[in-house]
Design an enzyme around this catalytic site. Structure first.
Site: not given
Lengths: 211, 726
Positions: B241, B466, B509, B614, B684-687
């Site tokens: 994170f 991660i 990433g 997805p 990106g989608v993680g944040e």
């Protein structure tokens, strides 16, 4: 039942807040760490039955069950997240009950039956709960996962055994594996990746499997 | 491979593997506890000793003396190295405080000694015997005072039009203050490393790092040695994170211990040590002013924020989204860095936007109410397809309005009660809230090696996973590009012996590293074509197809290997603004007597380019929503103003969301491909998932009770004295 542990709180010097400390710039100031002293034998030899196999250990009495597993038996599937009983990553099953293995000294477990994640299944042959976590993406980084899985299996057993929880409304009725019951009982297992919704689905899937 | 113009139609538009749900290929290892994390590498080197850190007990000052005699003679201890024993170590680009060496203390629990012993218990016990004498300097850890000092000063980072004139002539204005507390990553795996630098020559580091190459470069700078002498491995990472972007004290102390004792040393940061020793997200103080015409169109946005940092650091820029998110002809944005003596403030998931949207999206809710408009419609009205601070620059893709409409529709937004405190069910006030989400998209150069061996393709890169799903999406990318089933692709990650990738951070990433793997696979395809003497063949169903010439990849007996990187051209940032968007909708229940807020339902709609998988993308978003829920309702690092440290430095005192806090979560991906972003048209989608969530919850709590809380977390003490009478 273990005897209650007597201990004395010793406040570290730096926690003794005084107004003078604020203005004490450039005054030599000392922080004394708490001294340790050891009395009696420092090591013990004992046997744990880990995943069905007797394992003899000779370890420092201060060794937690968690470190006995991870460092001495090199069963690293059980994780150390906080070492203070706050995260649940170290959850294992001892004599049929789930515990935080970081809060228990290994020497207390002579002859005890310990089941870890390694005792549940392998990549080639998963336990139904492991399969359910895999199927529902009930993890991301994977670090809390063994603890979640060990806890989840025990949660279903506790519900089957009609052990009430904080959210059980009717103590005379049969307890069901509801969302609310599962969430409450799993709340000692933190997942910072936030896979909770998927873990819930996984536990429901496993709950539907024959035991 | 150079990416110098937007991608046209390509194989990913007719993908059969990329974009499809595929279970994690590392999943079987993770559910069986057999994925090896940093501290678990008993197998990599024999004779590992145990290190234990000692941290400073003051926030700022100088160490006069360290008495380590008792520790050195304690049972099992092999050695102690104190910060006074060595010269100050180097500081790499993105580190602020020195990680070790010298007598200066810059923050509480900065590492000042390492004890190395034969067992963990011996090292820990000996560490407690070390006595340190300090000269303590006065400290300043009062962000509010810093804000009072700096408010109204400095040069804006964005200044467009005439903000003051717009406010003077506006039909409706808002001027409010918001506070977000410091937060900590609290990833489940503590920072941990095993370092073998026994002979002072080659250094091998088994660690937990999001960024392998940064870690290697930072080690080189810190110890003043050539990067070529360092190898870093981090194949499994128990969460980061942003907290594991940087070299931290675990690897440094283990390296020092190893060098001093001529043996490999393993060291994990104890949990209660992590929060003050490592980095955190800074608290913010934010003043937001909005001006609008009676028609609801924003005429001015004025966002001034402050965050804290050690001298030379970056803090938390809560204004990050404000230049871009909403239309308005007049705009002023400024962020003040307040230098303070708390531990090192740095990046945490969606640095900037996460804190900024906690405030801005409450302000938008308040403004909609003032305008007597639906908050969804108010945001739609103020959408923009161009950079509002520079209208010549369009967004590469922006489907924020679709997110809002789709979310409102699915959530049943139209059916909600619009009068705050107007809906009660038993002992609970029920409320609904929403917020917009914005997070910039960034690419970093990313490389990989692709090797064909016995009909299988092996991908090697220093990219990390991660928990984000890198293993799986990189395998999908290789499978798609090489025309192979997933079962014939192997992905090896997290080793500095392999080509340098983007690493994992800043939600760059997935998009960057899949493009890098694509580049490597294209290079391998060219080699295969050359080897077979065919031109421009297709790769499908495990075959190389050139006209009537069909060669199974498994028939190529020679091992072929190709390495390439994706280099992102300047057009992406010169001609376009790339970002990701979303809309969050939540339902909460607030207890009528206690003010306790429970989240009952959550929905996110995301616009973030092609979704590569997805399953893993959804997990990233629900995980962000969980972190956002913690940020809304419980997460707060409490500052000890007298001693300058975070007092609740463990997982009992710092409360992250647990199972009981999280309801059913729904995630919708618009799957809007973005050819400007990468050849795979992914972003990106993680944040994105964490952005805006907290404000949606705060807005829902307001809708439930009529109590507007502008200071996070929204705890019951901030509501209870204002709750409606029962």
């Amino acid at each position: 039942m273990s005897p209650p542990i007597r201990f004395e709180m010793r406040r570290r010097t730096f926690l003794v807040g005084t107004a003078s400390a604020v203005v004490a710039a450039n005054i030599p100031w000392r922080a004394n760490a708490q001294p340790t002293s050891l009395a009696g034998p420092e090591r013990s030899t004992f046997t744990l039955v880990v995943n069905g196999e007797p394992r003899e250990l000779a370890v420092d009495n201060r060794t937690t069950l968690l470190d006995a597993l991870r460092e001495h038996l090199q069963l690293t599937g059980t994780k150390k997240g906080c070492d203070h009983g706050q995260c649940g990553a170290c959850t294992v099953n001892v004599n049929g009950e789930r515990i935080n293995s970081c809060l228990s000294l290994a020497v207390m477990h002579q002859g005890d039956e310990v089941t870890t994640i390694e005792g549940l299944g392998t990549p080639q042959q998963l336990d139904p709960m492991q399969q359910a976590f895999f199927d529902h993406d009930g993890f991301q980084c994977g670090y809390c996962t063994p603890g979640q899985i060990c806890s989840a299996k025990a949660v279903l057993e506790e519900i089957r055994d009609n052990v009430p929880s904080h959210v059980t409304q009717d103590l005379t009725a049969r307890i069901e594996a509801t969302d609310e019951e599962i969430r409450e009982r799993m709340s000692g297992n933190i997942c910072r990746c936030g896979a909770y919704a998927n873990i819930l689905e996984a536990i429901h899937q496993a709950a539907g499997e024959p035991t | 491979m150079d990416f110098n113009q937007p991608a046209d139609q390509n194989l990913f538009d007719r993908a059969t593997v990329v974009g499809k749900p595929h279970a994690r290929i590392d999943g079987l290892l993770k559910v069986t506890g057999t994925a090896p994390y940093a501290y678990e590498r008993h197998d990599v080197v024999a004779g590992q000793l145990y290190g234990y850190p000692v941290g400073s007990a003051i926030a700022k000052g100088r160490i006069v003396a360290i008495d380590a005699d008792a520790a050195r003679s304690a049972p099992g201890v092999r050695g102690v190295v104190t910060t006074l024993d060595i010269e100050p170590l180097g500081i790499w680009n993105y580190n602020v405080a020195r990680l070790f060496g010298g007598d200066v203390v810059e923050h509480y629990q900065q590492a000042i000694a390492v004890v190395v012993a034969e067992t963990f218990e011996q090292a820990r016990a000996a560490a407690a015997l070390i006595e340190t004498t300090y000269e303590r300097d006065a400290i300043d850890v009062d962000l509010e005072a810093g804000w009072q000092r700096m408010q109204g000063t400095g040069e804006p980072s964005t200044q467009v039009g005439d903000v003051d004139a717009a406010f003077d002539s506006a039909a409706v204005t808002l001027d409010q203050m918001y506070h977000t507390p410091s937060q900590t990553h609290a990833m489940m795996e503590p920072h941990a490393s095993i370092v073998d630098w026994s002979d002072g020559g080659q250094m091998t580091v088994w660690t937990s790092s999001q960024m392998i190459e940064w870690n290697r470069q930072a080690l080189a700078t810190t110890f003043g040695i050539e990067p070529d002498r360092i190898r870093v491995e981090s194949p499994y990472i128990g969460g980061g994170f942003g907290g594991k972007l940087w070299l931290r004290a675990d690897a440094v102390l283990a390296a020092i211990g190893s060098r001093a004792l001529g043996a490999p040393v393993r060291l994990a940061l104890p949990r209660p040590f992590m929060i003050n020793n490592t980095t955190h997200r800074s608290a913010t103080i934010q003043r937001i002013r909005l001006a609008a015409g009676a028609d609801g169109k924003l005429t001015a946005i004025d966002h001034e924020a402050a965050s804290h940092t050690l001298p030379g650091g970056r803090g938390e820029n809560a204004t990050a989204q404000t230049p871009y998110f909403y239309a308005a002809p007049n705009r002023r944005v400024i962020h003040h860095l307040v230098e303070m003596h708390l531990p090192e403030a740095s990046d945490m998931r969606a640095p900037g936007e996460a804190s900024g949207l906690m405030a801005l999206e409450i302000a938008m809710d308040e403004m909609a109410e003032k305008l007597e408009m639906d908050p969804v419609e108010f945001r739609i009205l103020n959408d923009t397809q161009v950079n509002p601070s520079d209208p010549s620059i369009p967004f590469s893709e922006r489907h924020f309005v679709e997110c809002l409409r789709e979310g409102a529709d699915r959530f049943g937004w139209a059916d909600r009660n619009t009068t705050p405190g107007g809906r009660r069910e038993g002992m609970w006030w029920i409320g609904h809230g929403m917020a917009g989400a914005y997070r910039g998209h960034l690419n970093l150069k990313s490389g990989a090696r692709a090797t064909l061996s016995n009909g299988r393709v092996i991908i090697e890169t220093d990219m990390t996973d991660i928990g984000t799903g890198s293993y799986t999406i990189l395998a999908q990318t290789a499978a798609e590009t090489m025309g192979l089933p997933m079962g014939r692709v192997e992905v090896r990650l997290g080793n500095s012996a392999w080509p340098v990738s983007s690493g994992s951070g800043g939600q760059f990433g997935a998009a960057s590293s899949t493009a890098g793997v694509y580049a490597a696979c294209v290079a391998l395809r060219e080699q295969i074509a050359e080897r077979l003497g065919v031109s421009d063949p297709e790769f499908s169903d495990g075959n190389v197809v050139a006209g009537d010439n069909v060669t199974p990849l498994s028939a190529i007996t020679e091992e072929l290997s190709a390495e390439d990187s994706i280099n992102f051209g300047g057009f992406q940032t010169e001609d376009y603004l790339m970002a990701t968007f979303g809309a969050h909708f939540v339902e909460v229940a607030v207890h009528v007597a206690t003010g306790e807020t429970r989240v009952r339902r959550m929905l996110a709609v995301c616009d973030s380019g092609r979704i590569l998988n997805p399953i893993t993308a959804r997990s990233q978003v629900i995980g962000g929503m969980v972190m956002g829920t913690g940020g809304a309702l419980s997460e707060e690092l409490a500052v000890d103003l007298e001693h300058g440290f975070f007092a609740n430095h463990d997982l009992a005192g710092y409360e992250v969301a647990v199972h009981a806090d999280i309801p059913h979560q729904e995630v919708v991906f618009l799957d809007t491909v973005d050819g400007v972003a990468t050849p795979l048209k992914a972003k990106g989608v993680g944040e994105l998932g964490v952005c805006g969530v907290a404000a949606a919850i705060a807005n829902a709590a307001y809708n439930a009770t009529g109590v507007r809380v502008r200071d996070y977390p929204v705890t019951l003490d901030r509501m209870i004295d204002q709750l409606p009478a029962v």
